[in-house]
Design a protein around this motif. Structure first.
Motif, PDB file in Angstrom:
ATOM      1  N   MET A  68      35.515 -19.196 -52.066  1.00 55.07           N
ATOM      2  CA  MET A  68      34.288 -19.213 -51.260  1.00 55.07           C
ATOM      3  C   MET A  68      33.065 -18.900 -52.112  1.00 55.07           C
ATOM      4  O   MET A  68      31.950 -19.036 -51.667  1.00 55.07           O
ATOM      5  CB  MET A  68      34.377 -18.146 -50.157  1.00 55.07           C
ATOM      6  CG  MET A  68      35.520 -18.322 -49.193  1.00 55.07           C
ATOM      7  SD  MET A  68      35.466 -19.919 -48.408  1.00 55.07           S
ATOM      8  CE  MET A  68      34.740 -19.510 -46.839  1.00 55.07           C
ATOM      9  N   GLU A  69      33.306 -18.444 -53.340  1.00 52.86           N
ATOM     10  CA  GLU A  69      32.161 -17.940 -54.101  1.00 52.86           C
ATOM     11  C   GLU A  69      31.204 -19.047 -54.529  1.00 52.86           C
ATOM     12  O   GLU A  69      30.052 -18.783 -54.837  1.00 52.86           O
ATOM     13  CB  GLU A  69      32.665 -17.185 -55.323  1.00 52.86           C
ATOM     14  CG  GLU A  69      33.422 -18.075 -56.289  1.00 52.86           C
ATOM     15  CD  GLU A  69      34.205 -17.265 -57.280  1.00 52.86           C
ATOM     16  OE1 GLU A  69      34.865 -16.318 -56.855  1.00 52.86           O
ATOM     17  OE2 GLU A  69      34.139 -17.582 -58.470  1.00 52.86           O
ATOM     18  N   HIS A  70      31.695 -20.308 -54.544  1.00 49.84           N
ATOM     19  CA  HIS A  70      30.789 -21.366 -54.956  1.00 49.84           C
ATOM     20  C   HIS A  70      30.265 -22.161 -53.783  1.00 49.84           C
ATOM     21  O   HIS A  70      29.559 -23.130 -53.948  1.00 49.84           O
ATOM     22  CB  HIS A  70      31.485 -22.284 -55.964  1.00 49.84           C
ATOM     23  CG  HIS A  70      31.756 -21.572 -57.246  1.00 49.84           C
ATOM     24  ND1 HIS A  70      30.741 -21.109 -58.048  1.00 49.84           N
ATOM     25  CD2 HIS A  70      32.905 -21.208 -57.844  1.00 49.84           C
ATOM     26  CE1 HIS A  70      31.272 -20.500 -59.096  1.00 49.84           C
ATOM     27  NE2 HIS A  70      32.580 -20.538 -58.980  1.00 49.84           N
ATOM     28  N   GLU A  71      30.637 -21.730 -52.592  1.00 49.51           N
ATOM     29  CA  GLU A  71      30.106 -22.392 -51.417  1.00 49.51           C
ATOM     30  C   GLU A  71      28.701 -21.871 -51.165  1.00 49.51           C
ATOM     31  O   GLU A  71      28.382 -20.733 -51.474  1.00 49.51           O
ATOM     32  CB  GLU A  71      30.997 -22.059 -50.227  1.00 49.51           C
ATOM     33  CG  GLU A  71      30.913 -23.103 -49.174  1.00 49.51           C
ATOM     34  CD  GLU A  71      32.288 -23.321 -48.558  1.00 49.51           C
ATOM     35  OE1 GLU A  71      32.348 -23.423 -47.348  1.00 49.51           O
ATOM     36  OE2 GLU A  71      33.278 -23.389 -49.296  1.00 49.51           O
TER      37      GLU A  71
END
Lengths: 578, 669
Positions: free
Chosen positions: B1-4
């Motif tokens: 989720m960190e690059h969303e």
């Protein structure tokens, strides 16, 4: 700052001082003899005509530069010496053909003077010539100031003058020339002052490090192999174990003890802003799950299957826009199928109106990582975000990374944000926020490595039509030519912050768009600007070309590679390797 | 989720259990906390009420004037001379308070008059077209999509020619349906608008004035004159202006402080240090009412959140609902110890033993003392208010605001202070006409208990005045006007001698009266101005901690980051890097520190231009180990550290030399 004055002094009255020192301070005589060699060189037109045809002039200079060994580069004295005495040496080359390298190797004044004496002894004629020149020089220096002005008008003199002005405080010769009396002592005294004084107050340190001539750095460069590429970097980092992990864990634990306090603060209508060194994503993640559990226990969710909605925004991702944030918020807030306005301000208005007319059971939590990231700094975004954050039904918890973030917002924005700030230093690496390899490459102007260097470019070019290859060849050769021009330019000795370096900058800035277009048309690469643009676009897409506006507003294109790589590229291109 | 980019949080599966565990282990603590927070909510609601009332009161008259001005009948139409009614609202330099003011104004105008109110700010109106678009959108409160604006709008209107969406025709259509009396257009930050744009708007509005009843309001931070200077004569001719002064923020803040802190019925007081800090901040930096009230709120929050003894501020607290730990905490309060020592000094050992042994006795004592302490503090505040009124009535030359007197009183500096002495001296000199005002002002403050019998003094004064025949006021013996200097020349020397004019019988009586009043007041002041910090249980009654409040509102992020990188041990507290502290800068660069910290310290030592190759060499020398793998590791760390420095804005690329970066921030500046 004191240092500046002697330098300028010398510059203004170089010849005169030379003379006086000659009389006063016979100890340095040998040194001056040599320098006087230079002065007449510049001042007697007859000599210049005879002894310095321009190609000859350039060659030794260039060779001197190139042959200069690495350790020599570190001492500023060397480069200056070479430059300054070039004419005389070129003449020596003519007369006795001493190899340049040897001369560069033994640079000490004493040796030189000794050698000169020997030379004179062996070669009577030249020494006589020298003596004559010396007399001439003396006579000229005794003449009035007008003479000096005439010297200034001499095209060669400003350059040399200019070089003396270049910030090289350590150069011993200069100091000697600037101080007619007791200069040796002075030099000895000055030497230690170059070591940074201990424990300066911050402002003094600022001025000390920004002083004229304070920016003296070596010419060392990182070889291309030293820097890791992405694969190597990640491979290494995966196996890397930080010895401070327990302490970092403790810091995290410490911060997580404040979660309940933050909940209370949020519930009182404040927004929270977390700052401090280290990635705070782990904290926001933990807090989000804490908040989720907290909301689940609230009466609004008791017995229902509907989960609480917490919106998480990663501001650091390069293409985050306000619209994404608002759209996500709107989907969480509005019933499905509502038509959303396209413009962020209208969308925001719709959201705020909805929040006001039908307030949710609890304020909607917004977790925003890196509020101060570049994509969220652009003009309307902070204003609209602040409007959003100021609504009582929105709870914003955001993190900021940069040390100067408060400057991003004026007082009315800050009033709207109603931030409570908490120091949450974590020391965790910015793994998601930051591409370390790419950032460093960009920092060092090596972004060309991004597409895999020369091989990558070759790969792209092979898949492109002939015309594109030709255009790229033109681009590369032109850029190389610009760089080489700079190299040949005697001023290219890496002195920063000098007007001379404008040409260096220009080379770094690349080829002007118009120029490249005309070259391309001349070589029948393309026939119209549309075609030219199409070809360029392909390069842009593969990040093989970067463009920027120069100070004059003209667009400049350049290939983001260093000289060696460019040379290799040019070879490949010319040799039809692709 | 960190690059969303953005997403709605969904918990990982294993989340549930952890949450439950946490809730059980802190239940006891939690219960007590929520009880305290309930008190907080109750007390803060009172304070918020006060703040609200103060703010409403502060600009009530201005708002009313503006509303009257707007609803005044239009004088223009019948005379044939058409001008736009224009209100120039001098809102003062504190821009942050403009927004709330115009909001309040809008609410009032909408409620009390049949007018449309449109607020425009410079941010949303860069040019005439967008200004009009905005205006129309706000008037007609359209929520339609504005993407394909001009075309769609035009095509869809079937009646007559198409109307562009910045045509005031829309407003006219709306007006035929709604029939408002006035369309009030408020320009919040007139200084930020382009003068040319304002002139265009005025011109345009004027040309529509026969169809649309515009009224303009301009928010002005500087002065009406400078506003006038910016507009052309032509635009000015279309305006018929009136000036309205908004109460200035510093005055509002003063009253706000009087209402929330220096007021008699406040159960929890903000201490002098904190008050001084908050007011200084207002004076020096922000001038922002919300900032002050936020500060107060946070102080209240901190007190009840962190101080478990604050539960005693609950009015009807019973012994049963109180956990034992709280009483134990009370026994550890510094003021409790001091008090016990006092008791011991006066040989009340029995009492002390009881306090230490019996929880119930302690509870009763504390409860009683909290109430009496509140009374004492209220008395101090009352005395401050009396003093301020006294000084006002005496028309003392040096005006000291209530807040500063209160702060001095609360820090125990007022007793015996020059300020008090000066006031008392001028009482001695007061003449009978002024004394009447002084006594009246005392009388007016009904809420304040004054142990001086004001009525008696008033009667005595009236009696004296009745006996008088001439109109000159009575004077006291200390009045300078009854003294005169006499110069005599004796043996070629000038001698100065003071001469007291003979006092009339009435003056003598009056002097006695004044002397009595003076003594009474002096006793009163000396009796009430105690040092509140010495008060038993002052920790419960007064919140005066600087620590969380300052950091939370005035953070030093740069300092925090510089400290974290400059001396990481301060944060990490690890064994390996701790030796650095005492040995100075040289020893600080140990290889065990985090890579970024090492690089940062190297960065600090270098000049404004940094050679990365040399930086790498130095870094490698410190952290590097032998071997191919280690080389890679060191380089990876170096790259990461350098990238972090770039990310934090410490360096930027330099094109002056190859492989060089420019230094951006100097530590400690």
């Amino acid at each position: 700052m004191k240092r500046k004055f002697p330098d300028n002094d010398t510059d203004a009255s170089t010849p005169r001082k030379l003379r006086t020192r000659l009389e006063d301070n016979p100890v340095f005589d040998p040194e001056f003899e040599e320098e006087q060699d230079v002065v007449p060189e510049m001042q007697t037109p007859s000599r210049r005509k005879r002894g310095r045809p321009s190609p000859e002039l350039d060659t030794p200079r260039k060779s001197a530069l190139k042959a200069r060994p690495i350790p020599g580069q570190e001492t500023p004295k060397s480069s200056r010496r070479v430059l300054f005495s070039t004419p005389s040496k070129s003449r020596e080359d003519d007369t006795d053909g001493t190899p340049t390298i040897v001369r560069n190797a033994d640079r000490s004044a004493r040796r030189k003077s000794a050698r000169r004496l020997i030379e004179r002894a062996i070669n009577g004629e030249t020494s006589e010539d020298d003596a004559l020149e010396e007399d001439e020089a003396l006579a000229q220096q005794i003449l009035s100031d007008e003479e000096e002005e005439a010297d200034g008008a001499d095209p060669k003199v400003p350059k040399t003058l200019y070089h003396e002005e270049a910030p090289i405080p350590e150069t011993p010769t200069k100091r000697k020339r600037g101080r007619p009396k007791g200069s040796g002592k002075k030099q000895l005294e000055k030497q230690p002052s170059l070591v940074p004084p201990e424990r300066l107050p911050p402002h003094e340190l600022y001025f000390w490090q920004n002083r004229i001539g304070g920016t003296k750095t070596s010419n060392n460069i990182l070889s291309a192999e030293v820097l890791l590429n992405h694969d190597e970097y990640f491979e290494t980092m995966q196996s890397y174990q930080d010895m401070h992990d327990p302490e970092k864990g403790f810091l995290l634990e410490l911060h997580s003890r404040a979660f309940d306090q933050w909940l209370f603060e949020l519930s009182q209508g404040f927004n929270i802003c977390l700052y401090g060194y280290g990635s705070k994503r782990s904290i926001t993640e933990a807090f989000t799950s804490h908040l989720y559990a907290h909301l689940l226990s609230q009466p609004a969710y008791a017995g229902t299957k509907k989960p609480p909605k917490i919106i998480v925004i990663n501001g650091y991702t390069p293409n985050t826009t306000l619209k994404h944030i608002l759209t996500t918020l709107a989907t969480a807030l509005l019933p499905k199928g509502t038509r959303l306005p396209n413009q962020p301000p209208s969308l925001l208005k719709l959201i705020l109106d909805t929040l006001t007319s039908t307030p949710p059971p609890h304020p909607i939590p917004l977790i925003l990582n890196s509020l101060d990231s570049v994509p969220l700094r652009k003009s309307p975004t902070p204003t609209l975000l602040a409007q959003l954050a100021s609504h009582p039904s929105i709870n914003l918890l955001c993190t900021v990374d940069t040390p100067l973030f408060p400057l991003l917002w004026d007082i009315s924005l800050r009033t709207q944000y109603r931030f409570l700030h908490h120091d949450t230093t974590t020391f965790s690496p910015y793994v998601a926020e930051l591409d370390a390899v790419e950032t460093v490459n960009e920092l060092l102007g090596r972004s060309g490595r991004r597409i895999g260097g020369r091989d990558g470019v070759g790969f792209v070019l092979r898949s492109l039509p002939e015309n594109a290859r030709s255009l790229f060849r033109i681009l590369v050769t032109e850029q190389l030519a610009l760089m080489l021009d700079d190299m040949e330019d005697p001023s290219f000795d890496g002195e920063p912050a000098t007007p001379r370096n404008k040409s260096t900058d220009a080379a770094a800035q690349g080829i002007e768009y118009r120029v490249l277009y005309h070259k391309a048309v001349e070589e029948f690469v393309c026939s119209s600007e549309v075609g030219f643009r199409t070809l360029l676009k392909e390069f842009h897409d593969h990040q093989m070309v970067e463009s920027r506006k120069d100070s004059g507003g003209a667009e400049r294109l350049w290939v983001p590679f260093r000289q060696e790589e460019l040379e290799g590229l040019a070879e490949d291109l010319v040799g039809e390797a692709f | 989720m960190e690059h969303e980019r953005c997403y709605i949080y969904t918990p990982p599966q294993s989340e549930e259990r952890a949450a439950k565990r946490r809730r059980t282990d802190s239940s006891n603590h939690q219960a007590q906390l929520s009880a305290r927070l309930d008190i907080y909510r109750e007390l803060w609601a009172q304070q918020e009420e006060r703040i609200h009332a103060t703010l409403e009161e502060a600009d009530r008259s201005t708002l009313e004037n503006i509303v009257n001005f707007i609803s005044s009948p239009s004088r223009n139409h019948d005379q044939g001379l058409t001008c736009i009614l224009t209100g120039l609202i001098i809102a003062g330099p504190s821009i942050a308070s403009h927004g709330p003011f115009f909001d309040r104004l809008g609410r009032k105008i909408r409620n009390e008059t049949n007018s449309a109110y449109i607020l425009l700010t410079s941010g949303e109106c860069p040019n005439l077209k967008s200004l009009l678009k905005n205006l129309i959108k706000k008037v007609t409160s359209r929520t339609e999509d504005d993407d394909d604006d001009d075309i769609a709008q035009g095509v869809s209107s079937r009646r007559g020619p198409k109307v562009l969406d910045f045509d005031l025709q829309h407003v006219q259509e709306w007006q035929t349906r709604n029939h408002v009396e006035k369309i009030v257009v408020a320009v919040q930050d007139s200084e930020a608008f382009d003068a040319g744009l304002l002139a265009e708007v005025i011109d345009l509005f004027h040309s529509w004035l026969d169809r649309l009843p515009f009224v303009l309001l301009f928010g002005i931070a500087t002065s009406a004159e400078s506003f006038e200077d910016r507009l052309s004569g032509r635009a000015l001719r279309y305006l018929e202006g009136e000036k309205f002064n908004v109460t200035q923020t510093d005055k509002v803040i003063e009253t706000l402080f009087g209402a929330t802190v220096a007021s008699t019925d406040v159960p929890l007081r903000i201490g002098p240090n904190l008050s001084r800090r908050m007011l200084d901040r207002q004076k020096d930096y922000v001038q922002n009412v919300q900032d002050l009230s936020d500060g107060l709120k946070y102080a209240y929050m901190s007190h009840f959140y962190a101080n478990c003894t604050s539960i005693f501020l609950k009015k009807d607290i019973t012994f049963k609902e109180l956990p034992k730990e709280v009483l134990e905490a009370v026994r550890n309060l510094p003021s409790f110890r001091k008090w016990v020592e006092l008791l011991l000094d006066s040989r009340k050992t029995q009492e002390v033993r009881k306090l230490l042994d019996s929880d119930e006795h302690l509870f009763e004592t504390v409860k009683a003392n909290v109430i009496s302490g509140q009374e004492v503090l209220a008395a101090v505040t009352a005395a401050v208010i009396v003093l301020v009124r006294l000084r006002e009535a005496l028309q003392m030359t040096s005006q000291v605001p209530l807040s500063s007197i209160w702060i001095r009183a609360a820090s125990g500096e007022l007793a015996e202070s020059p300020l008090l002495r000066e006031t008392m001296l001028s009482i001695k000199k007061v003449s009978s006409d002024k004394l009447g005002q002084v006594l009246a002002s005392f009388k007016a403050a009904e809420s304040i208990y004054l142990p001086v019998d004001i009525s008696a003094f008033q009667n005595a004064l009236e009696d004296l005045l009745k006996q008088k025949t001439d109109s000159t006021p009575l004077r006291t013996q200390d009045d300078v006007r009854t003294n005169s200097l006499r110069t005599t020349v004796v043996a070629q020397k000038v001698e100065l001698s003071k001469h007291k004019a003979a006092l009339s019988e009435q003056d003598k009586l009056y002097s006695e009266l004044i002397a009595r009043l003076h003594d009474d007041l002096e006793n009163y002041f000396n009796g009430t101005f105690i040092d509140p910090k010495e008060l038993f249980l002052s920790e419960i009654l007064i919140y005066d901690l600087r620590s969380p409040l300052t950091e939370v509102f005035q953070p030093k992020p740069r300092f925090a980051i510089e400290r974290a990188l400059g001396s990481p041990h301060d944060y990490l507290g690890c064994d390996c890097c701790s030796a650095a502290g005492d040995k100075g800068a040289e020893a600080a660069l140990s290889a065990t520190q985090p890579a970024t910290a090492i690089l940062y310290q190297l960065y600090l030592e270098s000049g404004s231009l940094i050679n990365v190759a040399d930086l790498w060499a130095a870094f490698n020398a410190i952290t590097g180990e032998e071997g191919e793998d280690n080389d890679h590791k060191t380089m990876a760390l170096f790259q990461r550290a350098l990238a972090e420095l770039r990310y934090l804005g410490f360096v930027k690329p330099s094109r002056k030399k190859t492989d060089h970066v420019t230094k951006m921030l100097w530590k400690g500046l």
